[in-house]
Design a protein around this motif. Structure first.
Motif, short mmCIF file in Angstrom:
data_model
loop_
_atom_site.label_atom_id
_atom_site.label_comp_id
_atom_site.label_asym_id
_atom_site.label_seq_id
_atom_site.Cartn_x
_atom_site.Cartn_y
_atom_site.Cartn_z
N SER A 216 -8.90 -26.76 -0.17
CA SER A 216 -7.73 -27.40 1.12
C SER A 216 -8.45 -28.97 1.86
N GLN A 217 -9.89 -28.41 2.07
CA GLN A 217 -11.00 -29.68 2.68
C GLN A 217 -10.72 -30.55 2.53
N TYR A 218 -10.92 -31.09 0.58
CA TYR A 218 -10.43 -31.83 -0.35
C TYR A 218 -9.24 -32.44 -0.43
N LYS A 219 -8.06 -32.18 0.75
CA LYS A 219 -6.35 -32.89 0.81
C LYS A 219 -6.66 -34.83 0.55
N SER A 220 -7.85 -35.06 1.73
CA SER A 220 -7.46 -36.73 2.28
C SER A 220 -8.25 -37.23 1.48
N ASN A 221 -9.44 -36.56 0.18
CA ASN A 221 -10.18 -36.73 -0.78
C ASN A 221 -9.21 -37.76 -1.63
N PHE A 222 -8.16 -36.51 -2.26
CA PHE A 222 -7.47 -37.31 -3.26
C PHE A 222 -6.50 -38.22 -2.62
N LEU A 223 -5.35 -37.66 -1.66
CA LEU A 223 -4.48 -38.93 -1.28
C LEU A 223 -5.49 -40.18 -1.30
N ALA A 224 -6.42 -40.50 -0.70
CA ALA A 224 -6.99 -41.69 -0.05
C ALA A 224 -7.70 -42.44 -1.30
N ALA A 225 -7.84 -41.59 -2.90
CA ALA A 225 -7.30 -42.53 -3.73
C ALA A 225 -6.76 -42.42 -4.53
N GLY A 226 -5.53 -42.34 -3.94
CA GLY A 226 -4.26 -43.21 -4.32
C GLY A 226 -3.99 -41.53 -6.08
N TYR A 227 -4.62 -40.27 -5.24
CA TYR A 227 -3.52 -38.50 -6.63
C TYR A 227 -2.74 -38.55 -5.45
N THR A 228 -1.08 -38.88 -5.90
CA THR A 228 -0.36 -38.71 -5.09
C THR A 228 0.40 -37.79 -5.70
N THR A 229 0.69 -36.94 -6.82
CA THR A 229 1.06 -36.44 -8.25
C THR A 229 0.95 -35.51 -8.64
N LEU A 230 1.21 -34.31 -9.62
CA LEU A 230 0.02 -34.15 -9.60
C LEU A 230 -0.09 -33.98 -11.62
N ASP A 231 1.11 -35.80 -11.37
CA ASP A 231 0.34 -35.73 -13.60
C ASP A 231 -0.54 -36.25 -12.98
N SER B 144 -10.69 -36.43 -15.01
CA SER B 144 -11.88 -35.72 -15.12
C SER B 144 -12.87 -35.35 -14.24
N ILE B 145 -14.57 -35.09 -14.83
CA ILE B 145 -15.34 -34.17 -13.58
C ILE B 145 -15.82 -35.72 -13.06
N GLU B 146 -15.48 -36.95 -13.95
CA GLU B 146 -16.33 -37.86 -12.25
C GLU B 146 -15.30 -38.50 -11.98
N ASP B 147 -13.79 -38.13 -12.39
CA ASP B 147 -13.60 -38.77 -11.30
C ASP B 147 -13.33 -37.55 -9.77
N ILE B 148 -13.54 -36.61 -10.48
CA ILE B 148 -14.13 -35.55 -8.97
C ILE B 148 -14.61 -35.84 -8.11
N LYS B 149 -15.87 -36.06 -8.96
CA LYS B 149 -17.18 -36.44 -8.56
C LYS B 149 -17.24 -38.25 -7.56
N ARG B 150 -16.42 -38.82 -8.17
CA ARG B 150 -16.08 -39.98 -7.23
C ARG B 150 -15.09 -39.85 -5.95
N ILE B 151 -14.57 -39.15 -6.40
CA ILE B 151 -13.27 -39.44 -4.95
C ILE B 151 -14.34 -38.41 -3.44
N GLY C 120 -20.08 -26.91 -7.27
CA GLY C 120 -19.32 -24.92 -7.63
C GLY C 120 -18.11 -25.48 -7.52
N HIS C 121 -17.38 -26.60 -6.62
CA HIS C 121 -16.38 -27.47 -6.54
C HIS C 121 -15.95 -28.15 -7.28
N GLN C 122 -16.78 -28.82 -7.70
CA GLN C 122 -16.75 -29.87 -8.79
C GLN C 122 -15.85 -28.50 -10.08
N ARG C 123 -16.46 -27.89 -10.08
CA ARG C 123 -16.09 -26.76 -11.30
C ARG C 123 -14.88 -26.32 -11.04
N ARG C 124 -14.91 -25.30 -9.66
CA ARG C 124 -13.70 -25.16 -9.36
C ARG C 124 -12.72 -25.98 -9.47
N ILE C 125 -12.76 -26.78 -9.27
CA ILE C 125 -11.17 -28.17 -9.36
C ILE C 125 -11.44 -28.19 -10.71
#
Length: 251
Positions: free
Chosen positions: A191-206, A212-219, A225-230
């Protein structure tokens, strides 16, 4: 492998490097240096101690407890499928063997190679179920692949049936359908990454399902370990959303 399994053989070292291809492009399983025979019951397993294990190709129960069976060969077979579909990529790339073991334990599975049909990747994921009793048998896999070979156009129409093997005790795990990105992150304790996703424009499950893993790093998710879990959870979410869309529902 269906033949070997029916004869009670456990190969233990299935990998692309051990598949020979002749002039007519016929593939043959080779290198039986690690193989064993289950003389009493071809459906049983045996326990091995000592010796080196090809970690990237080996099922988790074989790594952790030395428990080998036809089901552990099925796991390895799916790694071979991934090697073929990725044109010879090294499974888990540059991850160390220890990282591979930890990642598998946490639920991470190899993502679909570029251009790999969804149906085949679902087959791989089914072969990579943690509980070996839930994996398809080689005869199940053979029957399913035969259908695709006879009717390649069914590659799409069979997507919903990709995990429906006759002898399989369970269908694909029923992942919970999350109402929001926050709910999803809460469920995987990220849950600590909620703001990271929203700030990057990821607002829907779709939109998350395309990451991708690169997108996860970029935000801004820096811990491996967190990258792998997500990314592992995204793979599961992607399959769930695919089935929902195929059924005509909107998320």
């Amino acid at each position: 492998m269906t033949y070997l399994s029916d004869m009670g053989y456990v190969h233990r070292d299935l990998a692309a490097r051990n598949i020979l291809v002749d002039d007519n492009l016929v593939c043959k399983v080779s290198d039986f240096g690690m193989s064993r025979v289950l003389e009493d019951d071809s459906e049983s397993a045996y326990t091995a101690t000592g010796g080196k294990i090809p970690i990237r190709w080996t099922a988790p129960e074989a790594i952790a407890y030395g428990k080998f069976s036809s089901a552990s060969d099925v796991w390895s077979y799916a790694i071979v499928m991934w090697e073929v579909m990725s044109y010879g990529e090294r499974p888990y790339w540059e991850m160390s063997n220890q990282d591979v073991i930890l990642s598998i334990e946490e639920g991470y599975r190899l993502p679909a190679p570029i251009g790999c049909p969804v149906t085949l990747h679902q087959l791989m994921l089914h072969c990579w179920q943690k509980e070996y009793s839930q994996r398809p048998s080689f005869s199940n896999v053979l029957s399913f692949l035969d259908k695709l070979i006879i009717n390649p156009s069914s590659m799409i129409t069979l997507v919903n049936d990709a995990l429906s093997f006759p002898d399989s005790p369970e269908e694909m795990p029923d992942y919970p359908l999350f109402i929001s990105i926050g709910d999803w992150l809460d469920s995987i304790k990220m849950s600590q990454y909620k703001s990271n996703f929203l700030a990057a424009g990821y607002t829907t499950l779709d939109s998350i399902a395309t990451m991708s893993i690169e997108d996860i790093k970029r935000i801004g998710v820096c811990l491996i370990g967190h990258q792998r879990r997500i990314i592992s959870s995204i793979q599961s979410l992607r399959l769930q959303l695919h089935h929902i869309h195929q059924s005509g529902f909107q998320v």
